[in-house]
Design an enzyme around this catalytic site. Structure first.
Site, PDB file in Angstrom:
ATOM      1  N   ASP A  83       0.828  -1.208   0.000  1.00 53.32           N
ATOM      2  CA  ASP A  83       0.000   0.000   0.000  1.00 53.32           C
ATOM      3  C   ASP A  83       0.862   1.256   0.000  1.00 53.32           C
ATOM      4  OD1 ASP A  83      -2.341   1.482   0.132  1.00 53.32           O
ATOM      5  OD2 ASP A  83      -3.164   0.348   1.811  1.00 53.32           O
ATOM      6  N   ASP A 105     -10.794   1.888  -3.231  1.00 54.73           N
ATOM      7  CA  ASP A 105     -11.338   1.609  -1.895  1.00 54.73           C
ATOM      8  C   ASP A 105     -12.858   1.633  -1.919  1.00 54.73           C
ATOM      9  OD1 ASP A 105      -9.043   1.128  -0.535  1.00 54.73           O
ATOM     10  OD2 ASP A 105      -8.862   3.118   0.342  1.00 54.73           O
TER      11      ASP A 105
HETATM   12  C1  GLA Z   1      -5.753   1.697   2.226  1.00 52.43           C
HETATM   13  C2  GLA Z   1      -6.138   0.551   1.315  1.00 52.43           C
HETATM   14  C3  GLA Z   1      -7.163  -0.323   1.990  1.00 52.43           C
HETATM   15  C4  GLA Z   1      -6.601  -0.838   3.293  1.00 52.43           C
HETATM   16  C5  GLA Z   1      -6.137   0.311   4.173  1.00 52.43           C
HETATM   17  C6  GLA Z   1      -5.390  -0.173   5.375  1.00 52.43           C
HETATM   18  O1  GLA Z   1      -6.801   2.582   2.387  1.00 52.43           O
HETATM   19  O2  GLA Z   1      -6.595   1.036   0.096  1.00 52.43           O
HETATM   20  O3  GLA Z   1      -7.514  -1.394   1.152  1.00 52.43           O
HETATM   21  O4  GLA Z   1      -5.530  -1.720   3.050  1.00 52.43           O
HETATM   22  O5  GLA Z   1      -5.301   1.211   3.472  1.00 52.43           O
HETATM   23  O6  GLA Z   1      -4.964   0.863   6.178  1.00 52.43           O
END
Ligand code: GLA
Length: 732
Positions: free
Chosen positions: A477, A547
């Protein structure tokens, strides 16, 4: 496929069955563009395309008669010598001059494609591609330039990049070094970009190109959800099924610019590369600078054909290693089910239920390390939290493996929380400007990945956790944009190098981890789809698309993403309802019907759904296992755009055209309308297919279409929103 050098006329012709790319040495000795389009016959001399007019144009010297760069098309234009358009590069010499001129000196033509240095790029064997390198020199500045062109045998694709080498005795500054320029001979084009923001990524937007310029860019240090480094320039009227278009896709994950510029003499100039804003590369004597690669594709059969070219090229010539063309495991991720509030027992409950449904891999998301109980602490300390994982990653991985599932976990290696041991030990390791406060994003700072020691340290920590446990997957990420970009380690003259050095640091860490763990499937992520680009696909063959896991919004996001990227790269999960981001409740069927056209997985606790839904989940997993190869690697066509109607549709067809899977989605019901038809694509005209228990010829389905009456309920007549169908079409 071939590359011909016509020594008399000094022209190059790169061609395959589909395209011709022709250029030649101009009267000034630099490289000029002649043609890029559908394949045409080879000819010894095409210099008739060069424009020569008398006054009032400015000419460089009388010997060139009335040749002016402004009236001709360039391959890699400079500013300051009779061309007044946007330049592809700029060099600042020690005396302050920013004028330069590169003259063709030599070239090399070879089979295959050379690697780029530390940068992601497409690759090919000697049978699959040919490369031309043109060597140019600025004799005054003593700088050499290599323009590299690769033509692929089977694709309407040219890849390009440039390399500058400083051969003079002083250091020089590269203040702009784009990857490619294409000058087109007319201006009848539209520009298509893919814009958005967090949770609404890659939404197509079309505008007319006219006098002046249109451009998109990122200055966030990532390619960004705001503008994707992929653009299409198309003839008005070009749609998914017909018409001419050129795509430009940058194989790069940092700041970029893409631009189309119409001058007043009928020329359209396309440019793409590293964003020159905030970029100054100090090129020390004897050193070289290599630009990222741009992949230029062309079609005269509509945008589906253009997208398919990118899909196949990226699946076959960008994604590497074990996961190249390998159907992806069906995974369950705990993020939306638990956020950071979990312990081993809770995780095993989710994993066991998922195993019962047939899920193949468990992914432990954020929150497993050190003091990471919310997003204020822990980033940078890649050591397990013993309260959550009493026997470490190894203990959990073994238990998940014992259930019969593979195991993977989440990392965010480029970041650090102020509340972390790493930051307490090395506050100087974050990007920050002297004397100023560094901005926080999601309560975290960005580590200075332009520094090797920082990358080394993170590598050491990650390697340890990854080595200690049986890991099959990593979600990488990156959750904030870069600000106060300054590196404590670099001199004043070198600060313009930080953004690019940062992304090179990211690439180097990816490369080291990939080499150490060649079996691991990497999925990139950046607050969802903030770094969904071709550069990332070289390291991580799939990317968390957004997301926003709401199925209805996802139709748009995945549809927009499909213009430039293959289904195999689109991370898509079934999540809980009401959806966390939108509050919408689509059925478990519709949620899966959207996620099938991606890597497919679940992001919820299956213990919390009804028994009836659980039975459906089991069937979904059986369906996906049976069809994932086709869904992820078949030929994908967009059929109906969710940006134009309240319905959307797409289809994937097997290479032999014997099987296809068609998805239809009603996003919003329309009362009192006839059901209508949807015309399918990609099938064989003469084959008889079976669909919904009836037989149809391919030509029938593609020309007359399937009446939506045939679907059990099209959502239009019953007034239901969010209904959808995924149907298999098989040779009868
Ligand atoms: C980001 C990612 C999510 C998740 C969060 C965890 O927002 O896009 O899928 O992994 O971080 O903190």
């Amino acid at each position: 496929m071939n590359i011909i050098w016509h020594s008399k006329s000094k022209q190059y012709h790169l061609y395959n069955d589909k395209i011709s790319y022709i250029m030649g040495v101009t009267p000034l000795g630099d490289l000029g563009s002649i043609y890029f389009g559908k394949r045409i016959h080879d000819k010894e001399d095409m210099s008739y395309v060069v424009n020569r007019f008398g006054l009032p144009n400015i000419v460089v010297d009388p010997d060139t008669e009335s040749y002016s760069m402004e009236l001709n098309r360039q391959e890699y234009p400079s500013f300051g010598i009779t061309d007044f358009g946007t330049q592809a590069y700029e060099i600042e010499l020690v005396n302050g001059s920013r004028v330069s001129s590169f003259i063709c000196k030599d070239h090399k033509i070879f089979k295959g494609k050379a690697k780029l240095n530390g940068l992601p790029a497409t690759y090919a064997t000697e049978d699959e591609a040919m490369t031309l390198e043109v060597y140019l020199e600025d004799e005054v500045a003593k700088v050499s330039l290599t323009l590299s062109y690769t033509i692929f045998d089977k694709y309407s694709v040219i890849t390009r990049h440039a390399v500058f080498t400083n051969n003079c005795t002083a250091d020089i500054k590269l203040t702009r070094a784009l990857s490619a320029c294409i000058d087109l001979p007319d201006q009848d084009y539209e520009w298509m970009q893919f814009s958005g923001a967090w949770a609404r990524e890659r939404i197509p937007e079309v505008k007319k190109i006219s006098a002046g310029s249109v451009s998109i860019e990122s200055k966030r240090g990532v390619s960004s959800a705001n503008q994707n480094p992929f653009v299409i320039v198309k003839r008005p009227g070009t749609d998914d099924f017909m018409g001419e278009a050129i795509g430009m896709s940058l194989v790069y994950s940092g700041n970029f610019i893409a631009q189309a510029e119409c001058d007043t003499f009928g020329r359209t100039r396309l440019l793409m590369g590293i964003n020159p804003d905030r970029f100054t590369w100090l090129l020390k004597k004897g050193n070289s600078f290599e630009t990222p690669e741009v992949v230029i594709a062309r079609t005269d059969e509509g945008l589906n054909a253009l997208s398919q070219t990118y899909h196949e090229l990226y699946n076959n010539h960008l994604v590497r290693g074990k996961w190249k063309n390998t159907p992806r495991p069906i995974l369950i991720n705990n993020w939306e089910a638990t956020f950071m509030d979990f312990d081993e027992e809770r995780i095993l409950q989710i994993a066991s239920k998922a195993k019962e449904a047939g899920v193949e891999m468990f992914v432990l998301d954020d929150g497993w390390f050190r003091e990471r109980n919310d997003d204020y602490a822990g980033l940078g300390d890649w050591i397990e939290n013993p309260k959550k994982l009493p026997q470490g990653m190894l203990g959990l991985a073994r238990k998940v493996n014992a259930l019969g599932m593979k195991f993977g976990f989440w990392i965010e290696p480029e970041m650090v929380n102020p509340d972390s041991n790493l930051f307490r030990r090395h506050p100087e390791w974050v990007l920050s400007t002297p004397g100023r406060k560094a901005s926080l994003g999601r309560h975290q700072y960005v580590l200075d990945f332009s520094r090797e020691e920082v990358v080394d340290c993170v590598y050491g920590m990650l390697k340890k956790v990854m080595t200690n446990a049986p890991i099959s997957y990593i979600k990488w990420d990156m959750n904030r944009s870069l600000t106060e970009v300054f590196s404590m380690e670099l001199s004043a003259d070198e600060q313009g190098m930080v953004y690019h050095k940062y992304i090179m640091g990211v690439y180097s860490l990816y490369e080291r981890l990939r080499n150490d763990f060649p079996e691991i499937l990497f999925e990139s992520c950046s607050s969802g789809g903030n770094r969904f680009d071709a550069g990332m696909l070289y390291y991580a063959p799939q990317a968390w698309c957004s997301d926003n896991t709401d199925a209805i919004d996802r139709i748009r996001i995945q549809y927009g993403t499909s213009y430039g990227y293959p289904v195999s790269s689109i991370g898509a999960h079934v999540s809980a309802v009401p959806n966390l981001q939108t509050g919408r409740s689509a059925s478990i069927t519709t949620r899966a019907n959207v996620a099938y056209f991606g890597t497919f997985g679940y992001e919820l606790d299956l213990n919390h759904i009804t028994d009836e839904e659980f039975e459906q989940v089991k069937k979904q997993i059986v369906f996906m296992k049976e069809n994932r190869e086709l869904l992820q690697f078949g030929t994908f066509y967009r059929l109906r755009s969710p940006f134009e109607k309240d319905q959307a549709s797409w289809i994937v067809v097997s290479k032999d055209k014997k099987k296809a899977i068609f998805g239809f989605y009603c996003m919003r019901s329309n009362v009192n309308q006839l059901p209508g038809f949807i015309r399918l694509a990609g099938l064989d005209e003469n084959t008889e297919y079976e669909l919904l228990g009836e037989k149809y010829y391919g030509d029938e389905l593609m020309n007359m279409g399937i009446t939506l009456k045939k679907l059990k309920d099209d959502g239009m007549t019953t007034g239901q929103d969010f209904v959808s169908y995924v149907e298999v079409i098989k040779e009868a």
